[in-house]
Design an enzyme around this catalytic site. Structure first.
Site, mmCIF file in Angstrom:
data_model
loop_
_atom_site.group_PDB
_atom_site.id
_atom_site.type_symbol
_atom_site.label_atom_id
_atom_site.label_comp_id
_atom_site.label_asym_id
_atom_site.label_seq_id
_atom_site.Cartn_x
_atom_site.Cartn_y
_atom_site.Cartn_z
ATOM 1 N N GLU A 162 30.804 20.856 54.369
ATOM 2 C CA GLU A 162 30.686 22.305 54.214
ATOM 3 C C GLU A 162 30.180 22.995 55.479
ATOM 4 O O GLU A 162 29.130 23.662 55.465
ATOM 5 C CB GLU A 162 29.759 22.642 53.036
ATOM 6 C CG GLU A 162 30.236 22.098 51.708
ATOM 7 C CD GLU A 162 29.399 22.542 50.519
ATOM 8 O OE1 GLU A 162 29.847 22.315 49.389
ATOM 9 O OE2 GLU A 162 28.308 23.139 50.725
ATOM 10 N N GLU A 360 33.376 17.332 45.837
ATOM 11 C CA GLU A 360 32.253 17.816 45.030
ATOM 12 C C GLU A 360 32.775 18.812 44.010
ATOM 13 O O GLU A 360 33.669 19.601 44.296
ATOM 14 C CB GLU A 360 31.183 18.540 45.870
ATOM 15 C CG GLU A 360 30.324 17.659 46.736
ATOM 16 C CD GLU A 360 29.279 18.457 47.514
ATOM 17 O OE1 GLU A 360 28.825 19.506 47.005
ATOM 18 O OE2 GLU A 360 28.933 18.032 48.627
#
Length: 457
Positions: A162, A360
């Protein structure tokens, strides 16, 4: 209906070094910030202990086995391996990561390893962090060291997790250290992160390792309020800034021309060197990890921009609350299962259908002890959340999307940045006082789903 998945589908979960391991020799930005502003952390709980994976790694891996994981993603802590970011390698860290990797492989759990998951060594931040190209070079060296140490047994590498989040948190919205609000500096951090990624990919290719290298991006599909051109343009700009600013460089080897033009028009472009474009083109990946939690819904701005305010992405759009949306009230996030399908279709249709997996997806809930029945947390809401997303993921695979697996966030309830332990995400309950681990109902459900490579809904 029965949902059966392709053979060799990756079933597992994800975690990170800083959120699970506990205290390390090298100081990170999180250690530094917590020592100075503990009030910024929920209940004043910092990253000293987290879920004590450093002490309990062997029994925790046994629990992964019990949950029928065939794969597991975690990260290496740069600050644990090289405490000052650039100097000597810590032999104790090498021993620890060797033991974890070897035990995972021994138990038939394929290790997926991330090199950077928000945990900048403080020594590197003190010289400017990702704003400084010396830190980019130091990261490239760190990556090379990791490949040399562990690349014979780790076949799935990820340069960053991320990478948009440190940009947003540290340089736009003040929820990560160094708490700067400055778009041009944010753009520099984002740009230099892409250069660091590309240098790591170059090093991996040069080493002729047996595995593959990718990146993990949190993709937030941007949905316009309506098909009015002003709303559509607002969603397009949000998509450029929050998704395509990383997605295009790593999959296409270049930035979107309209993003470059937009930043140039507002004098927000980072400093670029002539050789950068060739390096970025080398950073195209083998495997994309997709983190999906929530959609981004936007509309055109209803009011004029304050010309004295800092330049921000919100100069171009307002957030939009869709009527009737389904919410996770504890996290304040919308639950929108079809978003996972829309991401996969976008990758299929606009990016050449890259090899990818859901790295995720998860649901954080506060005070889960409310749901204990006969000593076990009955988190049916998490089972509903996972199965709902998996049903849409399954539809994408049926329609030709090249999605190879699903990893849940997370394995054991862990420390979650400024939220600390406010919301719990794990398949396994963690008692903070005793560090005892107890499998939740969702963990049993996931173990059965992985074992059968299917579920019914």
């Amino acid at each position: 209906m029965k949902y059966a998945f392709p053979d060799n589908f990756w079933w597992g979960s994800a975690s990170s070094a800083l959120q699970t391991e506990g205290t390390r020799e090298g100081e990170t930005t999180w250690d530094y910030w917590f020592a100075r502003e503990p009030n910024r952390f929920h209940n004043g709980v910092g990253p000293q202990h987290t879920s004590t994976f450093y002490q309990h790694w062997k029994t925790d891996i046994q629990l992964l086995k019990q949950l029928n994981h065939n794969s597991f993603r975690t990260s290496i802590s740069w600050a644990r391996l090289i405490p000052d970011g650039i100097g000597e390698v810590n032999p104790e860290a090498v021993d620890f990561y060797n033991q974890v990797i070897d035990e995972l492989n021994e138990q038939g759990i394929t290790p997926f390893i991330t090199l950077f998951h928000f945990d900048m060594p403080m020594a590197m931040q003190e010289i400017g962090g990702w704003e400084n190209r010396d830190v980019v070079d130091a990261y490239a060296r760190y990556a090379q060291i990791c490949f040399a140490l562990f690349g014979d047994r780790v076949l799935h590498w990820f340069t960053f997790n991320e990478p948009i989040v440190p940009v947003e948190g540290g340089y736009l919205y003040d929820f990560h250290y160094p708490n700067v609000v400055d778009f041009r500096r944010a753009a520099t951090v984002a740009y230099n992160t892409v250069l660091a990624h590309a240098l790591a990919v170059r090093a991996y290719r040069a080493g002729h390792y047996a595995g593959e290298i990718g990146i993990v991006l949190n993709l937030t599909p941007s949905y316009p309020r309506s098909q009015n051109p002003a709303d559509v343009k607002a969603a397009h700009i949000a998509d450029l800034m929050f998704n395509r600013s990383f997605l295009d460089p790593v999959l296409r080897g270049e930035y979107p021309a309209d993003l470059v033009a937009l930043l140039k028009a507002y004098d927000q472009l980072p400093a670029c060197n002539p050789e950068d474009s060739a390096l970025i083109a080398e950073g195209k990946i083998d495997l994309l990890g997709v983190n999906y939690y929530q959609p981004r819904r936007v509309k055109c701005r209803d009011s004029a921009v304050n010309p004295q305010a800092p330049f921000m992405p919100e100069w171009f759009f307002d957030n939009y609350e869709m009527p009737g949306r389904k919410m996770n009230p504890y996290r304040g996030w919308e639950i929108y299962e079809p978003g996972i399908y829309d991401i996969l279709i976008n990758l299929r249709d606009n990016y050449g259908n890259p090899r990818c997996f859901i790295s995720e997806n998860g649901m954080g809930v506060e005070n889960e002890q409310r749901f204990i029945e006969n000593g076990q947390i009955n988190d049916q809401y998490r089972i509903d959340f996972i199965s709902g997303h998996l049903a849409w993921l399954h539809k994408g695979i049926r329609e030709g999307c090249n999605c190879l697996g699903y990893h849940m966030w997370t394995f054991i309830d862990n420390w979650s940045w400024c939220n600390a332990y406010k919301n719990r995400y794990g398949f396994i309950q963690l008692d903070l006082d005793t560090q005892q681990r107890t499998i939740k109902k969702s963990g049993e459900w996931f173990a059965a789903t992985s074992l059968n490579n299917s579920f019914e809904r």
